[in-house]
Design an enzyme around this catalytic site. Structure first.
Site, PDB file in Angstrom:
ATOM      1  N   TYR A   3     -10.092  52.528  38.024  1.00  0.00           N
ATOM      2  CA  TYR A   3     -10.198  52.603  36.561  1.00  0.00           C
ATOM      3  C   TYR A   3      -9.276  51.564  35.953  1.00  0.00           C
ATOM      4  O   TYR A   3      -8.122  51.427  36.361  1.00  0.00           O
ATOM      5  CB  TYR A   3      -9.812  54.003  36.083  1.00  0.00           C
ATOM      6  CG  TYR A   3      -9.849  54.183  34.580  1.00  0.00           C
ATOM      7  CD1 TYR A   3     -11.051  54.211  33.878  1.00  0.00           C
ATOM      8  CD2 TYR A   3      -8.661  54.325  33.856  1.00  0.00           C
ATOM      9  CE1 TYR A   3     -11.077  54.392  32.505  1.00  0.00           C
ATOM     10  CE2 TYR A   3      -8.683  54.515  32.478  1.00  0.00           C
ATOM     11  CZ  TYR A   3      -9.888  54.545  31.796  1.00  0.00           C
ATOM     12  OH  TYR A   3      -9.913  54.725  30.436  1.00  0.00           O
TER      13      TYR A   3
ATOM     14  N   ASP B 214      -4.013  45.339  38.803  1.00  0.00           N
ATOM     15  CA  ASP B 214      -3.837  46.285  37.705  1.00  0.00           C
ATOM     16  C   ASP B 214      -2.735  47.265  38.096  1.00  0.00           C
ATOM     17  O   ASP B 214      -2.980  48.268  38.769  1.00  0.00           O
ATOM     18  CB  ASP B 214      -5.153  47.004  37.411  1.00  0.00           C
ATOM     19  CG  ASP B 214      -5.003  47.997  36.258  1.00  0.00           C
ATOM     20  OD1 ASP B 214      -3.865  48.190  35.770  1.00  0.00           O
ATOM     21  OD2 ASP B 214      -6.027  48.570  35.849  1.00  0.00           O
TER      22      ASP B 214
ATOM     23  N   LYS C 176       1.761  52.211  30.723  1.00  0.00           N
ATOM     24  CA  LYS C 176       2.432  53.452  31.108  1.00  0.00           C
ATOM     25  C   LYS C 176       3.967  53.322  31.142  1.00  0.00           C
ATOM     26  O   LYS C 176       4.578  53.348  30.089  1.00  0.00           O
ATOM     27  CB  LYS C 176       1.837  53.966  32.426  1.00  0.00           C
ATOM     28  CG  LYS C 176       0.329  54.263  32.194  1.00  0.00           C
ATOM     29  CD  LYS C 176      -0.386  55.018  33.266  1.00  0.00           C
ATOM     30  CE  LYS C 176      -1.749  55.440  32.723  1.00  0.00           C
ATOM     31  NZ  LYS C 176      -2.900  54.985  33.458  1.00  0.00           N
TER      32      LYS C 176
HETATM   33  C1  PLP Z   1      -4.151  54.341  32.708  1.00  0.00           C
HETATM   34  C2  PLP Z   1      -4.712  53.127  33.311  1.00  0.00           C
HETATM   35  C3  PLP Z   1      -5.328  52.127  32.536  1.00  0.00           C
HETATM   36  C4  PLP Z   1      -5.593  52.302  31.069  1.00  0.00           C
HETATM   37  O1  PLP Z   1      -4.431  52.397  30.326  1.00  0.00           O
HETATM   38  P1  PLP Z   1      -4.499  53.070  28.853  1.00  0.00           P
HETATM   39  O2  PLP Z   1      -3.114  52.902  28.339  1.00  0.00           O
HETATM   40  O3  PLP Z   1      -4.912  54.479  29.072  1.00  0.00           O
HETATM   41  O4  PLP Z   1      -5.484  52.305  28.070  1.00  0.00           O
HETATM   42  C5  PLP Z   1      -5.713  50.971  33.160  1.00  0.00           C
HETATM   43  N1  PLP Z   1      -5.541  50.788  34.475  1.00  0.00           N
HETATM   44  C6  PLP Z   1      -4.974  51.726  35.255  1.00  0.00           C
HETATM   45  C7  PLP Z   1      -4.782  51.452  36.712  1.00  0.00           C
HETATM   46  C8  PLP Z   1      -4.559  52.929  34.705  1.00  0.00           C
HETATM   47  O5  PLP Z   1      -4.028  53.865  35.492  1.00  0.00           O
END
Ligand code: PLP
Length: 436
Positions: free
Chosen positions: A144, A245, A273
């Site tokens: 994701y 990511d 995060k």
């Molecule tokens: C949470 C997450 C996102 C999205 O971040 P948001 O702040 O919720 O938009 C993207 N990539 C990874 C790996 C994530 O865990």
């Protein structure tokens, strides 16, 4: 456990907010029951609207590595608040957060700050396309990267059995045009041959490959060394950028994230995060030669009214400074290892098939015999068993992620009493399962 207030709030929320929540997983749809409305948090603990005290393994889905309401973060935000909350002009804290991020990732020379992980990955992909002049991107099944149109895409049918990437992609959400989905190719995590196949088919058209260096969003999947090596070799060979990511893993697996832990060499890195310390922040960075393509230095446009917001910067700076001064990583590893062993031993004793995946403070207990190394392995889990386990934990005061396919997070505030309560709760939750 009383849930009357949460029930009432949820009913009321549904009359003004779609589904009663502002992000789907909060609604408990995968496990049923009433989502708990949270009143406050302190350290490893939450108090819900009915006054129940819950041991938190959600950690706001990743950011709260220091625990809730950490004194250094509270103080930093309070100080920033006194001076005004947003100016739409550069401020010194933005430099400080940028410096902290770049120091932890020495291969990155520039970082652009945004307000969410979604914005970070979306912008990094636009940059990769602008830099390479190519159209296509590759993502992996079950990874994701936020909810931008081009990332809400699934593999066409046939991929699962073929183990290759030849089927056309399809939107995984209504509202995403097939035309957008066609620009995203989907390969299989930990199966490098699926990526190789895509490069053979689309040699000169792939701008970037984006991946989670440890998957958290299918439950925890651990990358194989061969997979990580193939990612770098194939992207280099075919002139595509490799985008790590690290929105979830950055500053969690180690101070330098998965890049440091595994010795990765991505071209671009995305964060979110933890770098916001519980306030909305995202970021993407890389070598200056690539990053200077972003406006106003270069032609790739990206902007944000609240980018670099003073309160968010203050929380992020305080969090990263604390992680750098008092690194919790060994403690998180020790706690994680004991939690994993505790889960495995109790599942074995209760004769419940369970396969636990973990890297440091990210952990998933899959209800399957395992081992779980791929997305197909993860989705083979018994989600009915997970539901029962989840509610068993919750009834024992342990707030675990409300889906089989999410990672649980340990914070530095989790200690001995927390571990004991968790393992006792695990035992009673598993007993419900073996009693079936
Ligand atoms: C949470 C997450 C996102 C999205 O971040 P948001 O702040 O919720 O938009 C993207 N990539 C990874 C790996 C994530 O865990």
């Amino acid at each position: 456990m009383a849930t009357r207030n949460s029930q009432q709030l949820f009913a009321k929320a549904k009359t003004v907010i779609p589904g009663g929540v502002n992000s789907p997983v909060r609604a408990f749809q995968a496990v049923g029951g009433t989502p708990r409305f949270i009143g406050r948090g302190q350290g490893a603990w939450l108090w819900d609207a009915d006054g129940n005290k819950l041991l938190d393994y959600v950690g706001s889905w990743g950011p709260m590595i220091l625990g809730h309401a950490h004194p250094a973060v509270k103080q930093a935000v309070a100080e920033a608040l006194e001076a005004g909350t947003s100016f739409g002009a550069p401020t010194e804290r933005e430099i400080q957060l940028a410096e902290l991020v770049l120091k932890a990732y020495p291969a990155c020379e520039r970082v652009r700050l945004v307000s969410s992980g979604t914005e970070a990955t979306m912008s990094a992909l636009r940059l990769a396309r602008g830099y390479t002049g190519r159209k296509l991107i590759v993502k992996f099944r079950g990874n994701y990267h936020g909810h931008a149109d081009g990332l809400l895409v699934q593999a066409g049918s046939g991929l699962l059995t073929a183990g290759g990437g030849s089927a056309a992609s399809a939107p995984s959400s209504a509202g995403v045009p097939q035309e957008y989905a066609s620009l995203t190719l989907v390969a299989d995590y930990n199966l490098p041959e699926s990526l190789e196949q895509l490069f053979q088919q689309h040699q000169h058209d792939i701008a970037a490959v984006i991946f989670e260096p440890v998957v958290g969003n299918a439950g925890v999947l651990v990358p194989t060394k061969e997979f990580l090596t193939a990612l770098r070799e194939l992207t280099r060979k075919h002139g595509a950028l490799l985008i790590a990511d690290e929105v979830m893993t950055g500053f969690r697996l180690s101070f330098g994230g998965a890049v440091e832990l595994f010795g990765l060499e991505p071209d671009l890195v995305c964060w979110g995060k933890i770098i916001g310390g519980g306030l909305p922040v995202g970021a993407y960075g890389g070598r200056a030669e690539i990053m200077e393509h972003i406006a106003p230095s270069g032609p790739v446009y990206q902007a944000g009214t609240l980018s670099g917001n003073p309160l968010a910067m203050a929380a992020g700076i305080a969090t990263l400074q604390e992680l750098s001064k008092n690194p919790p990583y060994q403690k998180l590893e020790d706690y994680g290892a004991r939690l994993q062993q505790g889960l495995e031993a109790r599942a074995l004793a209760a004769q419940v098939p369970l396969s636990v995946n973990r890297v440091g403070s990210m952990i998933t207990a899959f209800f399957t015999k395992g081992p779980v190394n791929t997305y197909a392995g993860a989705v083979g889990s018994d989600t009915q068993a997970f539901k029962i386990f989840f509610h068993g934990l919750l009834d024992a005061g342990v707030y675990w992620p409300a889906s089989q396919f999410e990672a649980a997070f340990i914070s530095q505030a989790h200690g001995e009493p927390e571990l004991e309560q968790t393992l006792a709760a695990v035992e009673s939750a598993l007993a419900r399962l073996s009693a079936l």
